[in-house]
Motif scaffolding. Structure first.
Motif, short mmCIF file in Angstrom:
data_model
loop_
_atom_site.label_atom_id
_atom_site.label_comp_id
_atom_site.label_asym_id
_atom_site.label_seq_id
_atom_site.Cartn_x
_atom_site.Cartn_y
_atom_site.Cartn_z
N ALA A 94 0.83 -1.21 0.00
CA ALA A 94 0.00 0.00 0.00
C ALA A 94 0.87 1.25 0.00
CB ALA A 94 -0.93 -0.01 1.22
N LEU A 95 1.91 1.28 0.84
CA LEU A 95 2.78 2.46 0.90
C LEU A 95 3.55 2.64 -0.41
CD1 LEU A 95 4.16 2.11 4.54
CD2 LEU A 95 2.48 3.76 3.70
N GLN A 96 3.97 1.53 -1.01
CA GLN A 96 4.68 1.65 -2.28
C GLN A 96 3.77 2.19 -3.38
OE1 GLN A 96 8.00 1.17 -2.38
NE2 GLN A 96 7.84 2.11 -4.41
N ALA A 97 2.49 1.79 -3.34
CA ALA A 97 1.54 2.32 -4.32
C ALA A 97 1.37 3.82 -4.16
CB ALA A 97 0.18 1.61 -4.16
N LEU A 98 1.42 4.32 -2.92
CA LEU A 98 1.34 5.76 -2.70
C LEU A 98 2.60 6.47 -3.18
CD1 LEU A 98 -0.21 5.69 0.89
CD2 LEU A 98 -1.37 6.48 -1.18
N ARG A 99 3.75 5.87 -2.95
CA ARG A 99 5.00 6.50 -3.39
C ARG A 99 5.13 6.48 -4.91
NH1 ARG A 99 7.06 3.27 1.11
NH2 ARG A 99 7.37 4.66 2.91
N ASP A 100 4.59 5.43 -5.55
CA ASP A 100 4.67 5.32 -7.01
C ASP A 100 3.57 6.09 -7.73
OD1 ASP A 100 6.79 3.66 -6.60
OD2 ASP A 100 5.68 1.80 -6.93
N ILE A 147 4.49 7.00 9.10
CA ILE A 147 4.42 7.09 7.64
C ILE A 147 4.93 8.47 7.21
CG2 ILE A 147 2.85 7.18 5.68
CD1 ILE A 147 1.14 5.11 7.01
N ASP A 148 5.87 8.47 6.31
CA ASP A 148 6.43 9.72 5.80
C ASP A 148 6.34 9.71 4.28
OD1 ASP A 148 7.65 12.12 5.49
OD2 ASP A 148 9.67 11.43 5.98
N LEU A 149 5.38 10.45 3.74
CA LEU A 149 5.18 10.54 2.30
C LEU A 149 5.43 11.98 1.87
CD1 LEU A 149 1.88 8.46 2.14
CD2 LEU A 149 4.13 7.70 1.41
N PRO A 150 6.49 12.24 1.13
CA PRO A 150 6.82 13.62 0.76
C PRO A 150 5.71 14.34 0.00
CG PRO A 150 8.65 12.13 0.28
CD PRO A 150 7.50 11.27 0.65
N SER A 151 4.89 13.58 -0.73
CA SER A 151 3.84 14.21 -1.54
C SER A 151 2.53 14.40 -0.78
CB SER A 151 3.58 13.37 -2.79
OG SER A 151 3.15 12.06 -2.44
N LEU A 152 2.49 14.02 0.50
CA LEU A 152 1.25 14.11 1.27
C LEU A 152 0.96 15.57 1.63
CD1 LEU A 152 -1.05 12.59 2.72
CD2 LEU A 152 0.42 12.44 4.71
N SER A 153 -0.12 16.11 1.09
CA SER A 153 -0.46 17.52 1.34
C SER A 153 -1.83 17.71 1.98
CB SER A 153 -0.42 18.30 0.02
OG SER A 153 -1.34 17.77 -0.92
N LEU A 154 -2.61 16.63 2.15
CA LEU A 154 -3.95 16.76 2.72
C LEU A 154 -4.18 15.63 3.72
CD1 LEU A 154 -6.84 18.02 2.76
CD2 LEU A 154 -7.42 16.42 0.92
N VAL A 155 -4.57 16.00 4.95
CA VAL A 155 -4.98 15.05 5.97
C VAL A 155 -6.42 15.36 6.35
CG1 VAL A 155 -4.68 14.35 8.38
CG2 VAL A 155 -2.68 14.61 6.91
N VAL A 156 -7.28 14.35 6.33
CA VAL A 156 -8.69 14.53 6.68
C VAL A 156 -8.99 13.66 7.90
CG1 VAL A 156 -11.08 14.34 5.93
CG2 VAL A 156 -9.31 15.00 4.28
N HIS A 157 -9.45 14.29 8.97
CA HIS A 157 -9.87 13.56 10.16
C HIS A 157 -11.34 13.20 9.97
CE1 HIS A 157 -6.23 14.96 12.37
NE2 HIS A 157 -6.37 16.02 11.57
#
Length: 585
Positions: A284-290, A306-316
């Motif tokens: 799952a994490l590799q799919a997000l990175r790719d 989890i550290d994803l450089p492209s992560l720009s939105l977090v929804v609670h």
């Protein structure tokens, strides 16, 4: 900038990663006063803690810029979750790449025999989770006799997860001469006790005041009707169109349900929860990175580290249990100087709780309504125009194909087909039940209210039973979202709900006598042990029927309470949930 005060190998590694300056926590752990001392550090998620303790332990590990021959481990880093341990291993891997460091990870869910072989071959740094490290220690595969530095990362989370005994056994097996670095978002009493037992004259470092609330994160609070939560999630994803987004739910079941709905609606989404194996998590994490997936639905524990450089939105999607959980979740974005957005979806009845949480965390959030389908479509139009008008290079084949299209169709038809093809790739936005407050009326204009909101008589409800909701005008109660809530909880249609009378702190509504028992049983089944739903809304039989009259054009009634439409004695109300009959007012 040059990091002249650091070992050359580490300074070069930071420069290769485009580091211009160090974060506050990274700067403080390498100051002269911190050299060689035990450290008790408070720092928020996303503040650069991994690089911080990587720099802090360099003096104990390096000799002439290199590590000695690998025999027994020299450094041990303990993290609460598999994902965080793997992330720490990757960060230390590039930071110590030029020193010849051998790093081993020991985490649950991975091949234990392979980990034992790596330990037997000799490593400099071991990174792992408490349970797996304890297992290797008891089996004799992990030798901590030569350890120079021990690091506890997110110690508060490890204690919350019940790892105290594991940590104590691991630390008791290390030399007393070791250096101990303890990193924790907060320093509650259990952390202070752990530090007192295993640290000597520890230097206290805190950057919480500087990082509190994450300055690079814009907080928004979206208020919705309880039945609109998942629809609001879809519209938020469509409106922001983030390169990578993370959605937080409280339970595995909710992760599974929301993930299934998003995939069904056409989103490229993955799920992370405790029910997934380590291999499934890695995929799952590799799919997000790719970029094969753009949305991750996760529980709190699964998303740790989890550290994803492209992560720009977090929804609670579900409200966090406290301010620390809110900041840990939100800290997945807004990292390393990048900007991010954290959105809390708040059902109307729970606004006060969230407002108090934000005040306690000193977070300044923008309160707004959920984006409507029209808002999403308007933003789509802007993005489409920007994309089509952006300057790009065309090859001769593209130009020739464009000439052929223009020869057979009008330019307007070609442009319309292009727009249609673009829209076909995107999930449709959701129509919300509650689209916000009604428009303001001009002075002197008379309001037309629904029969339900007026509390007036409706045909077919002469024989009816009154029920009570524990929310009123002070909780933003409104028939537009109360009605679907009653239908969902009581398994009835909107035509089977009569008048709705909203008071300051409670709401009354009536149900036909013929279906009152069925309605009460359905409400009881949909409630938790406290008699409430997930949003704290309780439905109970109203004692004695409706206890106050509806408003009349001449003002409030002066001649006492109005008798309810229902016949007394026609329905024996059985208390359910936590609701107990009260004396009539």
């Amino acid at each position: 900038m040059a990091f002249d005060h650091l070992p050359p190998a580490l300074a070069d590694a930071l420069g290769a990663r485009d580091y211009q300056t160090l974060t506050p926590v990274q700067s403080q752990v390498i100051e002269a006063g911190a050299h060689g001392r035990d450290l008790l550090v408070s720092a928020q998620t996303g503040s650069g803690k991994t690089v911080a303790f990587g720099l802090a332990m360099a003096d104990e590990l390096l000799a002439d810029g290199r590590l000695p021959f690998a025999s027994a481990p020299l450094a041990l880093i303990v993290a609460p979750t598999r994902e965080l341990a793997l992330q720490v291993s990757r960060e230390l891997g590039w930071l110590y790449a030029a020193t010849g460091a051998r790093i081993a990870t020991c985490v649950g869910g991975m091949d234990a025999s392979r980990e034992r072989r790596a330990l037997n071959q000799g490593v400099h740094i071991v990174v792992g989770t408490p349970g797996r490290l304890r297992d290797h220690l008891e089996r004799g595969a992990l030798d901590l006799a030569a350890l120079r530095v021990a690091v506890l990362d997110e110690a508060d989370e490890m204690l919350d997860m019940g790892f105290r005994e594991d940590l104590e056994e691991i630390l008791d097996a290390t030399p007393e001469t070791r250096r101990t670095l303890l990193f924790s978002a907060t320093i509650p009493k259990p952390i202070a006790q752990l530090a007192k037992r295993y640290q000597r004259d520890a230097l206290r470092i805190s950057t919480v005041g500087e990082d509190r609330g994450h300055g690079d994160i814009a907080y928004q609070v979206v208020t919705v009707a309880p039945a609109d939560i998942e629809s609001a999630v879809i519209n938020l994803l469509r409106l922001h169109d983030a390169e990578t987004a993370m959605l937080f739910c409280a339970t595995r079941d909710n992760v599974r349900r929301l993930h299934a709905r998003l995939v069904n609606r056409g989103f490229a989404a993955v799920a992370l929860s405790g029910e997934h194996s380590q291999n499934e998590r890695n995929q799952a994490l590799q799919a997000l990175r790719d970029r094969r997936a753009r949305v991750c639905v996760a529980t709190d524990v699964a998303a740790r580290g989890i550290d994803l450089p492209s992560l720009s939105l977090v929804v609670h999607v579900e409200i966090p249990r406290d301010a620390e959980t809110l900041q840990h979740r939100s800290g997945r974005t807004g990292r390393a100087g990048k900007k991010g957005t954290a959105v809390l979806i708040v059902p109307y009845p729970r606004r006060r709780r969230v407002d108090a949480m934000l005040r306690g965390a000193r977070i300044d959030a923008e309160w707004t309504g959920a984006p409507t389908a029209d808002d999403v479509r308007a933003r789509d139009r802007e993005r489409l125009i920007e994309a089509l008008l952006a300057p790009i290079e065309h090859d001769e084949e593209d130009i020739e194909l464009g000439r052929r299209l223009l020869a057979e169709r009008a330019p307007e038809e070609i442009a319309a087909a292009l727009v249609r093809a673009h829209r076909a790739t995107m999930p449709l936005p959701e129509e919300l039940i509650d689209n916000g407050p009604p428009p303001r009326r001009e002075r002197g204009e008379r309001a037309e209210r629904e029969p339900r909101e007026r509390g007036g008589h409706r045909d077919g409800f002469d024989d009816s039973v009154w029920f009570r909701l524990n929310i009123g005008r002070r909780h933003n109660a409104d028939p537009r979202w109360i009605l679907p809530l009653l239908c969902r909880r009581g398994h009835v249609t909107k035509h089977e709900i009569g008048a709705i009378r909203i008071g300051p702190n409670e709401t009354l509504f009536n149900i036909p006598l013929a279906i009152a028992d069925r309605f009460a049983e359905a409400v009881e089944r949909s409630a938790n042990k406290d008699g409430e739903d997930d949003n704290g809304v309780a439905i109970t039989p109203a004692p004695g029927g409706a206890t106050w009259p509806p408003r009349r054009e001449g003002g409030p009634r002066k001649d006492g309470p109005r008798k309810p439409h229902g016949k007394p004695g026609g329905f024996k109300a059985k208390p359910f949930g936590k609701g107990k009959p009260r004396a009539p007012r």
